[in-house]
Scaffold this active site. Structure first.
Site, PDB file in Angstrom:
ATOM      1  N   CYS A  25      -2.391   8.914   3.387  1.00  0.00           N
ATOM      2  CA  CYS A  25      -2.200   8.573   1.977  1.00  0.00           C
ATOM      3  C   CYS A  25      -3.470   8.773   1.175  1.00  0.00           C
ATOM      4  O   CYS A  25      -3.423   8.941  -0.039  1.00  0.00           O
ATOM      5  CB  CYS A  25      -1.693   7.144   1.839  1.00  0.00           C
ATOM      6  SG  CYS A  25      -2.762   5.925   2.633  1.00  0.00           S
TER       7      CYS A  25
ATOM      8  N   GLU B  73       0.885  -1.172   0.000  1.00  0.00           N
ATOM      9  CA  GLU B  73       0.000   0.000   0.000  1.00  0.00           C
ATOM     10  C   GLU B  73       0.912   1.207   0.000  1.00  0.00           C
ATOM     11  O   GLU B  73       1.506   1.563   1.021  1.00  0.00           O
ATOM     12  CB  GLU B  73      -0.922  -0.028   1.225  1.00  0.00           C
ATOM     13  CG  GLU B  73      -2.102   0.916   1.112  1.00  0.00           C
ATOM     14  CD  GLU B  73      -1.845   2.237   1.796  1.00  0.00           C
ATOM     15  OE1 GLU B  73      -1.563   3.209   1.060  1.00  0.00           O
ATOM     16  OE2 GLU B  73      -1.912   2.309   3.024  1.00  0.00           O
TER      17      GLU B  73
END
Length: 494
Positions: A302, A268
């Site tokens: 993020c 990720e």
């Protein structure tokens, strides 16, 4: 403002919270010193002062953690799924009882405002409850062979010892999102937390032990030698799965190392999320969503909206209302009453945000709010709004990772989508529109693994989290999350 202006602190005593956290490495079910005897300081980003010292893992400690994990692996894999689930559930309940302590701990080591830490506590613990339920739903398949000459049995088995490398920005949730499915699937796991925020992970390991997790199943290795410790584990054939959350450059390096041993990976990685507002949007709702998408965790996420692309017809209305909304933010130490924006995690992060704003202004951006780094102690940066930014300007190419909203305009839907997709990243996207046909059309055309339609927060333990392009490989959360920790075995029966 200055980080020395602490104001009225929350009633929960920070020192009491710190004193309850184990500060050794977590190996074989207990807190132990590093083999070298070394330790390092964890700092309060609001004051730049040391909170506590924790053991500093080295290669010897990594090997010890792996030995303990391998020794526990077979028994844990053979543990009944119901029992694995019950341990996850008991950990969820224990940490729910300790939620205020966990939230304060995250604020102390990360700096962010306490309301954001409380929100992460709720979100992060939900992964333990979700995967406690998924543990008993690992299935398989049994069917006759089409040729009629036998039977096909498909079983899902634990992938093997896992390594999880977690970032500093969500120190609880990025751990539970990996540990939950790994344990539910029957794997042992070693976690290397970020050096800035190891305390939350150590508190999590302590709670797992209290819930009855057998020794060796979970290890935690705080370290200042991240590359050496990670490489010592990745280059060992006994590690069969790597899960990493962090920057794309580091992810590429880890993928290269994993390729040498054909290890399973979940990555990720970075994001550069666009937030589109169309002319037909409910502007007030869009402002609320934009604020949530930008200011969650002080922008250090993020999935944070990084580029606000607003159709020309509503651009000024949206900008004025977003400036008004962000003007309500109160900056200060995250544990002080009424504070909604704490400091950034460290000096490097603050300097990167400062440089990004200065470059944007130098390129012609207009400062509508904030934009000046305050003096005094602490890694503070104010809520900032910039407009008059070209949608392809340098400031739009990389994550800002701070409380800075950059606003650009576009003329029509195609131009907005083109600008949104003009990045190597593809983690999350957001847009606001009241036209149902447009909602479906735009959602399908946006190049990202996750799309928020008329909402600014999309993370959910029950949903698959992950991106496309340079934003990663694999998914975390949802029913898909446990699949990342299972191997498929086909058994041919006569």
């Amino acid at each position: 403002m200055s980080g020395d202006d602490t104001g009225d602190t929350n009633l929960l005593d920070p020192q009491v919270v710190l004193d309850a956290v184990p500060t050794g490495l977590w190996i074989d079910g207990k807190s132990v010193p590093a083999a070298s005897g070394n330790s390092f300081d964890v700092f309060d980003p609001a004051t730049e002062r040391s909170l506590v010292s924790v053991a500093d893992a080295g290669v010897t400690d990594a090997h010890a953690a792996l030995e303990a994990a391998v020794a526990a692996s077979a028994d844990w894999a053979a543990t009944a799924p119901r029992e694995r689930g019950e341990i996850l559930r008991r950990t969820f309940e224990l940490l729910t009882d300790r939620a205020d302590d966990i939230a304060m701990l995250m604020t102390l080591e990360l700096g962010r405002a306490l309301p954001d830490s409380r929100a992460e506590t709720t979100y992060g613990l939900e992964f333990l409850r979700w995967f406690a339920e998924e543990a008993v739903r690992i299935g398989g398949r049994f069917s006759p062979a089409p040729a009629g000459n036998g039977r096909i049995l498909v079983a899902h088995q634990p992938v093997g010892p896992c390594l999880a490398i977690t970032p500093w920005n969500f120190p609880l949730a990025m751990g539970t999102r990996k540990i939950g499915p790994a344990l539910a699937a029957g794997n042992v796991i070693i976690v290397k937390p970020a050096r800035e925020t190891p305390l939350t992970m150590l508190a999590l390991a302590d709670a797992f032990a209290d819930a009855g997790l057998p020794p060796g199943v979970l290890s935690v290795l705080p370290t200042t030698s991240s590359g050496e410790v990670s490489s010592a584990l990745i280059t060992d054939d006994r590690i069969r799965k790597i899960s990493f959350t962090g920057s794309t450059p580091v992810g590429r390096s880890l993928l290269g190392q994993a390729a040498e041993r054909v290890q399973r990976t979940s990555m990720e990685l970075g994001g550069n999320a666009p937030f589109l507002v169309f002319d037909d949007a409910d502007v007030d709702a869009a402002v609320e969503g934009a604020f949530a998408a930008k200011m969650r965790n002080g922008g250090e996420a993020c999935t944070a909206a990084n580029r606000f692309l607003v159709q020309a017809g509503v651009a000024e209305e949206f900008t004025e209302k977003l400036v008004a909304k962000m003007s309500e933010v109160r900056m200060g130490p995250g544990y002080s009453d009424g504070v909604t924006l704490g400091p950034l995690v460290n000096a490097d992060q603050r300097d990167k945000v400062t440089e990004a704003v200065e470059q944007a202004v130098g390129d012609g951006a207009r400062v509508r709010l904030g934009g000046e780094r305050p003096g005094g102690r602490g890694f503070f940066y104010p809520a900032t709004v910039l407009d008059n930014v070209d949608p392809y300007a340098p400031v739009t190419r990389e994550e800002i990772f701070g409380p800075v909203a950059v606003i650009s305009t576009f003329d029509d839907e195609s131009a907005g989508i083109a600008a949104a997709n003009s990045t190597e990243y593809g983690l999350a996207s957001y847009f606001y529109s009241r036209d149902l046909e447009r909602c479906m059309r735009v959602a399908e055309r946006l190049d990202s693994g996750m799309v928020g339609v008329n909402r600014g927060v999309i993370s959910d333990a029950a949903a698959p989290f992950g991106g496309i392009k340079q934003s990663g490989i694999g998914r975390e959360g949802g029913s898909e999350g446990i699949d990342e920790y299972l191997s498929v075995k086909y058994i041919a029966l006569t």
